[in-house]
Every structure is written in structure tokens, then in C-alpha cells.
Write a protein that holds these residues in place. Structure first.
Motif, PDB file in Angstrom:
ATOM      1  N   ASP A  32       0.843  -1.202   0.000  1.00  0.00           N
ATOM      2  CA  ASP A  32       0.000   0.000   0.000  1.00  0.00           C
ATOM      3  C   ASP A  32       0.873   1.244   0.000  1.00  0.00           C
ATOM      4  OD1 ASP A  32       0.858   0.342   2.700  1.00  0.00           O
ATOM      5  OD2 ASP A  32      -0.816  -0.892   3.402  1.00  0.00           O
ATOM      6  N   ALA A  33       0.211   2.404  -0.080  1.00  0.00           N
ATOM      7  CA  ALA A  33       0.942   3.668  -0.186  1.00  0.00           C
ATOM      8  C   ALA A  33       1.741   3.966   1.073  1.00  0.00           C
ATOM      9  CB  ALA A  33      -0.028   4.808  -0.491  1.00  0.00           C
ATOM     10  N   ALA A  49       2.301  15.341  -4.903  1.00  0.00           N
ATOM     11  CA  ALA A  49       1.985  14.677  -6.172  1.00  0.00           C
ATOM     12  C   ALA A  49       1.989  13.164  -6.015  1.00  0.00           C
ATOM     13  CB  ALA A  49       2.991  15.091  -7.247  1.00  0.00           C
ATOM     14  N   ALA A  50       2.910  12.638  -5.215  1.00  0.00           N
ATOM     15  CA  ALA A  50       2.939  11.194  -4.975  1.00  0.00           C
ATOM     16  C   ALA A  50       1.691  10.754  -4.231  1.00  0.00           C
ATOM     17  CB  ALA A  50       4.199  10.823  -4.184  1.00  0.00           C
ATOM     18  N   GLU A  51       1.304  11.505  -3.223  1.00  0.00           N
ATOM     19  CA  GLU A  51       0.102  11.160  -2.463  1.00  0.00           C
ATOM     20  C   GLU A  51      -1.140  11.188  -3.347  1.00  0.00           C
ATOM     21  OE1 GLU A  51      -2.052   9.818   0.683  1.00  0.00           O
ATOM     22  OE2 GLU A  51       0.132  10.081   0.622  1.00  0.00           O
ATOM     23  N   TRP A 101      -3.430   3.696  -7.123  1.00  0.00           N
ATOM     24  CA  TRP A 101      -2.948   2.503  -6.416  1.00  0.00           C
ATOM     25  C   TRP A 101      -4.063   1.871  -5.618  1.00  0.00           C
ATOM     26  CZ3 TRP A 101       2.373   4.281  -3.986  1.00  0.00           C
ATOM     27  CH2 TRP A 101       3.357   4.204  -4.970  1.00  0.00           C
ATOM     28  N   PRO A 102      -4.124   0.544  -5.537  1.00  0.00           N
ATOM     29  CA  PRO A 102      -3.296  -0.414  -6.273  1.00  0.00           C
ATOM     30  C   PRO A 102      -3.574  -0.323  -7.782  1.00  0.00           C
ATOM     31  CG  PRO A 102      -4.452  -1.492  -4.453  1.00  0.00           C
ATOM     32  CD  PRO A 102      -5.081  -0.142  -4.652  1.00  0.00           C
ATOM     33  N   ILE A 128      -4.810  14.640 -12.501  1.00  0.00           N
ATOM     34  CA  ILE A 128      -4.588  14.560 -11.054  1.00  0.00           C
ATOM     35  C   ILE A 128      -3.554  15.571 -10.584  1.00  0.00           C
ATOM     36  CG2 ILE A 128      -3.888  13.039  -9.154  1.00  0.00           C
ATOM     37  CD1 ILE A 128      -6.526  12.243 -10.505  1.00  0.00           C
ATOM     38  N   ILE A 129      -2.421  15.735 -11.307  1.00  0.00           N
ATOM     39  CA  ILE A 129      -1.329  16.568 -10.796  1.00  0.00           C
ATOM     40  C   ILE A 129      -0.963  17.726 -11.723  1.00  0.00           C
ATOM     41  CG2 ILE A 129      -0.353  14.699  -9.421  1.00  0.00           C
ATOM     42  CD1 ILE A 129       1.839  14.416 -11.593  1.00  0.00           C
TER      43      ILE A 129
END
Length: 326
Positions: A65-66, A79-81, A88-89, A202-203
Motif C-alpha cells: 500500500d501507499a 503529487a505522490a500522495e 494505487w493499487p 490529477i497533478i
């Protein structure tokens, strides 16, 4: 597991092998991976040896998971979050600054690490039970066609990888989208099922392709995903003409057509839709290669953003084999 047993390997067999430092075959929704404990440098080096992979070519760490992914990163930007929450997944790899305890063997000696949370239920079950990360490049010899069934992995490695978990055919059939978040501008280093428009929704704006400061990433060499046969990518009419020309020369040639067969053209016809084509591509290339054809002529797919991953894989499969020493 008894190496002579004929029963299918179980999750417990796979966990025991990982804890012994042995690589295993692991299904994901993209392709099958050759997985080993990412915190064990000796186990990771065994992946490189089995694949014949250059030691400076980084691997992707797969986690459950994240939250687990964030522990492998030295920085976890917004941006990763956001991308993790959206995809994800799923078939998305994020490249981020590495945490201090990530082995050099995983990163190819770079200061970044690739992270992914696979969606396949077998991969998820293993990662949750293992409570760690596994380095898992595609389970094939370096530069060759990625595997999309457990049998492909067994064909590739035989007794060298006795534990291969069978999760059926991979749903997607093409490797994950790789997004580099380690620099000032997010960059797609490898296209996959998750497209640039979906990521930008998204980003915000992202660049495509590596620049001079981009880290090395999996599956981005000029020649990759390649069968033994020479591959040429052509529109249908030139493909038919080229097929007849090669036949007259006495070469063993086959075609990989999209949607519709063509009379007197030997080969395989893949679905016309993107999902069906991507799912079937590698298995078709493996079947044709196993039949000993010298040349494979692939019909040119649409040149749209949605088909970027397919076009990328065909371009690398058809690149000169000495482009990167492969």
C-alpha cells in the motif's frame, strides 16, 4: 517446497523462498515479476544474475500500500500522495528520492527508487503476508518479451526458479506507467495503461520522455521487449507488400495483424480494441517466436495517447538489437 514435487507452489512456499533469499515468479496485473526481498542485497543480486541484467539498471519495489511505499522514499510529495490515491493499487510506478536504507542493488546505485502497489490479488496477498517490499522486474531474460502467464516464467527459467505462483493470465499485459517525481517537473519515463491525460488530470502538466537529469528506469532502453525474430512495424498495405517480398526471398515470415485477418498472410490476429490488444500482445509474440519465424511484421496501431504504451513496446521490440548491447 520439495523441488521434485508436482503440486503447484502455494503462498507459504513463496514466502519461505523469499525469506531464504530466493527469487520467485509473481503475478501482477501488468506482467509476471521475478521477485526477491528488496531489503536483501544478495537476493536482489540473484535477480540480476538470473535475468542477465546490467547491475546499474534499477528495479521496481512492489509493496502492499501507499503507506508502505512512503517508507522506501526519502521524500513523499503531494503529487505522490495524489497519484497513489488515484491509481494505487494499479499499474503505476512512481520514482522518488530513495530512503537511506534502500540497497544500492535495487536502485542501480542511483539516489532514486521506483515504487509500485500492484493490484493483482495474489501479489497483494503475498505482500501483506511478507510485510516487506519485493524487487520485481519482469520475469524474463533481460531485453526479451515479458511474461504474461506462469508458464511463460517456467519456460524462461525452468528449475532455476522453482516457485512460480500461478495467478492466471495478466489482465493488462503491458508494464506499468513510470512517472518520475524526483525532479522539478513530473515526467513520464515509460508509458503504460495509465495515460498522460489521466495523470495530468490529477497533478497537472507532465513532461514525456527522459531529459538529461532523469534517472535510469526499467524498460526504457532502445531495444527491449524483443523476440528472437526481427520485428518490423508497418501500416497494413506496406505490411502485406513486405510479407510477400520476404516470402519470395525464402524467409520465414509471420504477421501480427489488428482486428481483421488478411488472406494468405500467416500469423496472428489481435483484438482491435486497446485493452484486448495489450492483453494479448506479448503472448502472441512468444507463440510466433516459438515457431521459429525469422521476421515478424506488426501492423501499426493507432497513434493516439491511449495507444502510447503499445506503440512504445513495438518500437523497442523492433529497434536494432545492438542499440544497447542486447
Amino acid at each position: 517446497m520439495d523441488g521434485k514435487s508436482t503440486r503447484p507452489p502455494t503462498l507459504d512456499d513463496a514466502l519461505a523462498a523469499l525469506r531464504r533469499g530466493e527469487p520467485i515468479g509473481l503475478p501482477t496485473e501488468t506482467v509476471y515479476g521475478l521477485a526477491a526481498d528488496a531489503h536483501d542485497p544478495v537476493a536482489v543480486r540473484r535477480i540480476y544474475a538470473l535475468k542477465g541484467r546490467p547491475s546499474d539498471h534499477p528495479l521496481i519495489v512492489h509493496v502492499a500500500d501507499a503507506l508502505a511505499a512512503s517508507r522506501w522514499a526519502g521524500d513523499w510529495p503531494e503529487a505522490a500522495e495524489a497519484l497513489a490515491e488515484a491509481f494505487w493499487p494499479g499499474p503505476l510506478t512512481l520514482i522518488l528520492p530513495r530512503a537511506a536504507n534502500v540497497p544500492d542493488e535495487v536502485t542501480g546505485g542511483q539516489d532514486t527508487v521506483g515504487l509500485r502497489v500492484p493490484a493483482h490479488p495474489v501479489a497483494q496477498a503475498l505482500l501483506r503476508a511478507f510485510e516487506g517490499g519485493v524487487a520485481a522486474p519482469s520475469a524474463n531474460r533481460f531485453g526479451h518479451i515479458s511474461p504474461t502467464t506462469a508458464q511463460h516464467v517456467r519456460d524462461e527459467f525452468g528449475d532455476a526458479v522453482p516457485v512460480v505462483l500461478d495467478g492466471g493470465e495478466c489482465e493488462i499485459g503491458l508494464e506499468s506507467t513510470i512517472v518520475d517525481l524526483s525532479g522539478e517537473t513530473p515526467r513520464i519515463l515509460r508509458p503504460g495503461k495509465i495515460s498522460r491525460p489521466e495523470i495530468e488530470a490529477i497533478i497537472g502538466p507532465v513532461a514525456e520522455g527522459a531529459d538529461g537529469d532523469s534517472p535510469r528506469a526499467s524498460g526504457t532502453l532502445a531495444s527491449h521487449y524483443a523476440p528472437r525474430a526481427q520485428v518490423e512495424v508497418l501500416a497494413r498495405a506496406p505490411l502485406v507488400a513486405r510479407y510477400k517480398e520476404l516470402q519470395k526471398r525464402g524467409q520465414r515470415v509471420a504477421a501480427l495483424l489488428r482486428g481483421q485477418p488478411f488472406k494468405d498472410i500467416e500469423g496472428e490476429v489481435l483484438p482491435a480494441d486497446l485493452a484486448g490488444y495489450g492483453h494479448a500482445l506479448y503472448a502472441a509474440l512468444r507463440r510466433l517466436d516459438a515457431r521459429g519465424f525469422e521476421v515478424l511484421l506488426a501492423e501499426l496501431p493507432p497513434h493516439t495517447a491511449a495507444w502510447a504504451a503499445v506503440n512504445d513496446r513495438l518500437r523497442r521490440a523492433s529497434a536494432p538489437r545492438d542499440a544497447d548491447g542486447t
